[in-house]
Design a protein around this motif. Structure first.
Motif, PDB file in Angstrom:
ATOM      1  N   ALA A  95       0.831  -1.210   0.000  1.00  0.00           N
ATOM      2  CA  ALA A  95       0.000   0.000   0.000  1.00  0.00           C
ATOM      3  C   ALA A  95       0.866   1.261   0.000  1.00  0.00           C
ATOM      4  CB  ALA A  95      -0.939  -0.010   1.199  1.00  0.00           C
ATOM      5  N   LEU A  96       1.933   1.244   0.797  1.00  0.00           N
ATOM      6  CA  LEU A  96       2.815   2.416   0.826  1.00  0.00           C
ATOM      7  C   LEU A  96       3.540   2.596  -0.507  1.00  0.00           C
ATOM      8  CD1 LEU A  96       4.416   2.333   4.386  1.00  0.00           C
ATOM      9  CD2 LEU A  96       2.842   4.018   3.442  1.00  0.00           C
ATOM     10  N   ARG A  97       3.939   1.513  -1.103  1.00  0.00           N
ATOM     11  CA  ARG A  97       4.591   1.610  -2.406  1.00  0.00           C
ATOM     12  C   ARG A  97       3.643   2.202  -3.440  1.00  0.00           C
ATOM     13  NH1 ARG A  97       8.209  -3.861  -3.243  1.00  0.00           N
ATOM     14  NH2 ARG A  97       9.343  -3.699  -1.302  1.00  0.00           N
ATOM     15  N   GLN A  98       2.402   1.757  -3.408  1.00  0.00           N
ATOM     16  CA  GLN A  98       1.414   2.291  -4.346  1.00  0.00           C
ATOM     17  C   GLN A  98       1.126   3.755  -4.049  1.00  0.00           C
ATOM     18  OE1 GLN A  98      -1.782  -0.513  -3.903  1.00  0.00           O
ATOM     19  NE2 GLN A  98      -0.928  -1.909  -5.419  1.00  0.00           N
ATOM     20  N   GLN A  99       1.085   4.105  -2.779  1.00  0.00           N
ATOM     21  CA  GLN A  99       0.790   5.482  -2.392  1.00  0.00           C
ATOM     22  C   GLN A  99       1.918   6.435  -2.780  1.00  0.00           C
ATOM     23  OE1 GLN A  99       0.207   5.975   1.814  1.00  0.00           O
ATOM     24  NE2 GLN A  99       0.159   8.204   1.693  1.00  0.00           N
ATOM     25  N   TRP A 100       3.174   6.042  -2.517  1.00  0.00           N
ATOM     26  CA  TRP A 100       4.293   6.934  -2.748  1.00  0.00           C
ATOM     27  C   TRP A 100       4.885   6.802  -4.155  1.00  0.00           C
ATOM     28  CZ3 TRP A 100       5.327  10.786   0.480  1.00  0.00           C
ATOM     29  CH2 TRP A 100       4.826  10.700   1.770  1.00  0.00           C
ATOM     30  N   PRO A 113       2.154   7.387  -7.991  1.00  0.00           N
ATOM     31  CA  PRO A 113       2.017   8.670  -8.692  1.00  0.00           C
ATOM     32  C   PRO A 113       3.300   9.126  -9.379  1.00  0.00           C
ATOM     33  CG  PRO A 113       1.040   8.820  -6.504  1.00  0.00           C
ATOM     34  CD  PRO A 113       1.759   7.513  -6.573  1.00  0.00           C
TER      35      PRO A 113
END
Length: 92
Positions: free
Chosen positions: A2-7, A10
């Motif tokens: 989730a953090l990888r997708q969040q940071w 984009p």
């Protein structure tokens, strides 16, 4: 993941847009290094971005060699401890 997708998600989306825009430009010569790099990034995109969706993939591309990081007796040679040639050590 989730953090990888969040940071990273984009940033990678912006990077993909930039790569596609640069590849579409007519002033980037076909045989240039820039064109080759842009084409490489475009062609390898799935592999380059795989770490975003798979948490098992490390998000670094360098893993130090086993011999220099985990074995306590593996140290680089000290200055002057190697031989100049077959005749003997450095004079001094």
């Amino acid at each position: 993941t989730a953090l990888r997708q969040q940071w990273s998600g984009p940033l990678l989306a912006k990077m993909r847009t930039w790569i596609d825009e640069q590849r579409a430009r007519l002033d980037v010569a076909d045989g240039s290094r820039l064109r080759k790099a842009l084409n490489y990034a475009h062609n390898q995109w799935d592999g380059l971005t795989h770490f975003v969706n798979d948490g098992r993939v490390p998000n670094v591309n360098y893993i130090p060699p086993l011999t220099t990081t985990t074995l306590p007796h593996s140290e680089p040679p000290r200055s002057g401890s190697f031989r100049r040639d077959l005749r003997g050590p450095w004079p001094g």
